[in-house]
Design an enzyme around this catalytic site. Structure first.
Site, PDB file in Angstrom:
ATOM      1  N   ASP A   1       0.791  -1.288   0.014  1.00 18.17           N
ATOM      2  CA  ASP A   1       0.030   0.084  -0.014  1.00 18.17           C
ATOM      3  C   ASP A   1       0.778   1.360  -0.129  1.00 18.17           C
ATOM      4  OD1 ASP A   1      -2.258   1.472  -0.005  1.00 18.17           O
ATOM      5  OD2 ASP A   1      -2.871   0.966   1.777  1.00 18.17           O
TER       6      ASP A   1
ATOM      7  N   CYS B   1      -4.369   5.246  -2.001  1.00 16.30           N
ATOM      8  CA  CYS B   1      -5.118   4.399  -2.985  1.00 16.30           C
ATOM      9  C   CYS B   1      -5.444   5.174  -4.172  1.00 16.30           C
ATOM     10  CB  CYS B   1      -6.576   4.007  -2.395  1.00 16.30           C
ATOM     11  SG  CYS B   1      -7.705   3.013  -3.742  1.00 16.30           S
TER      12      CYS B   1
END
Lengths: 315, 315
Positions: free
Chosen positions: A17, A241
């Site tokens: 991430d 994201c």
């Protein structure tokens, strides 16, 4: 009560991430070196990469090479995100310890992020389960946008409970609730974690936090007090994201560990080692990173006093 | 439970703690304009400046002009830091509503910050009380380094209770406990606030937080849950103490207000107005500021979805 609190598990997600949305590609050797340093820092769960299409996320196109190159330290679970059947096959080939499947609670976010409806995601999970069946791989399922969707707003708790049930019915063993865009607040956190654990006592539940509105650590301690014992975090607080606007910054590993340690909650990790790794990130990435403790030092830091008492007497 | 929680008071300190350590001088007119905007944002307590020696803190050398220039909105308390008798005389002349006296819990920090022992500070407070007696000015006393001293480390709770007693004996009406260098953690916060309020129920207690290790909001909600109802904060999260190494950044007003509102805790302030003021700070100061909500927007923010469902059916 220092020393008496239950330990938490830190799941380090910087390699996945953290790096997926970086402007530049982090060299495979640097990723491997970072993973190996993390394996020796007391981290017991490490998300190494994502077996996503190299076109979708070019930064993680070297997932297989990274898995091939890292040292497998006993006691550490090496995990990977798996978005589809093809990814599951690659993960199987790379001998991952755990796969992480992801569906968003919000239909629109799932569509934007995964290009599928939630029903299509669940059907695909079922196929993935068949691909990895019998390989001894732990299956974790993430519920993205659990605390709010950038397109649909806050989601009903019943929708989250429905999704947890769907995951468990599929045989998914652990569940991560994700505050993908950093909108959760401590009151919502307390209610969400308590409700899920009341419905599913003993569930292997993980919390994935972003620090977008600076509530990451407040949410973490609220979640701990509601029974949460496993936390995703990224070194330096990097990450975000690509399909969630404003979702900058995972909760920062060393800041989270520092808070837990200061609160007397053990993490099993070496804060000094983690901070040292984090302090190398700006040079690796070519930009500053959001972490606080890497800059300020720990709360226990003592400075020499610039002024000394010299013959002063109380007035 | 939104709507049922007790309201908190926000004491805006950007004009004093925020500006005192800025690299550049903020023009007097800009300070007045900022104070006037804050007076109309629902803020009910505003630290306008410090009547400190202009040599010690040149950025606040215009304290009297700022007090002369601001609009006095009914219901807002206009306060000033007062370090000595000379400062008290200036504050009296400027018709401040409240003076704020400061002593550090740690002897060494008090020496570095105020050039006095704690006993000398208390003796001086006694003189200040005589200067302002009968003027109808509310007297608040701050206990700096309550949660830890940069030179001596964590201070014993008994030392804090001793200092609170000394303040109250002098006739000081309100007390601020300050995490001057941002070392407090949520567990320590719960214990400290509970202990003080158990010894002094109903005390007009304020909490001054720095976000140095990103625990500011976690400490704020922990303090609220322990009974704290008044909070210092600075717009944009700017500020720091020149004599406290690493003490960068007060807890950010709009981030704090945002968290409270999200948690259903009223503040009486207009978050949109506060955020708009904060968004003007980078241009005013010539550099970026640490605030999060001013960049990310509130948790309720909704974005248009980039992908629309087109004839997709559940698998």
């Amino acid at each position: 009560m220092p020393g008496t609190a239950e330990q938490v598990e830190i799941n380090e997600v910087v390699l996945r991430d953290g790096f997926q949305n970086e402007p530049g590609f982090v060299a495979t050797d640097d990723k491997i070196r970072l993973a190996d340093r993390l394996s020796r820092s007391g981290i017991r769960r490490l998300e190494v990469s994502s077996f996503v299409s190299p076109k979708a996320i070019p930064n993680l196109r070297d997932a297989a090479e990274v898995f091939d190159g890292i040292e497998r330290v006993p006691g550490v679970r090496y995990t990977a995100l798996v978005p589809n059947v093809r990814g599951a096959e690659r993960a199987l080939h790379c001998r991952v310890d755990e796969v992480n499947l992801v569906m968003s609670i919000g239909e629109q976010h799932n569509l934007a992020n995964m290009r599928m409806t939630c029903a299509q995601s669940l059907a695909q999970f079922s196929e993935i389960m068949q691909v990895i069946a019998g390989a001894g791989i732990f299956v974790n399922g993430t519920l993205a946008t659990t605390f709010g969707c950038p397109f649909e707003g806050r989601q009903p708790v019943d929708r989250v409970l429905w999704a947890v049930d769907q995951y468990l019915k599929l045989g998914i063993e652990g569940i991560t609730i994700a505050d993908t865009i950093g909108v959760a607040n401590p009151r919502q956190m307390t209610a969400m974690v308590s409700t899920i654990l009341r419905h599913h006592p003993g569930l292997a539940l993980t919390l994935h936090l972003h620090n977008t509105r600076d509530m990451g650590l407040a949410n973490a301690i609220a979640a701990y007090d509601a029974g949460m014992r496993s936390f995703d975090s990224a070194l330096g607080g990097i990450g975000g994201c690509p399909y969630a606007p404003g979702a900058t910054g995972n909760v920062c590993t060393e800041d989270l560990v520092h808070m837990f340690h200061q609160c007397g909650i053990p993490t099993g990790t070496d804060l000094e080692a983690l901070t040292a790794i984090s302090q190398d990130l700006p040079a690796l990435l070519g930009h500053a990173v959001p972490g606080f403790v890497m800059k300020a030092g720990t709360s226990d830091r003592i400075y020499p006093c610039p002024v000394q008492p010299q013959g002063q007497s109380p007035a």
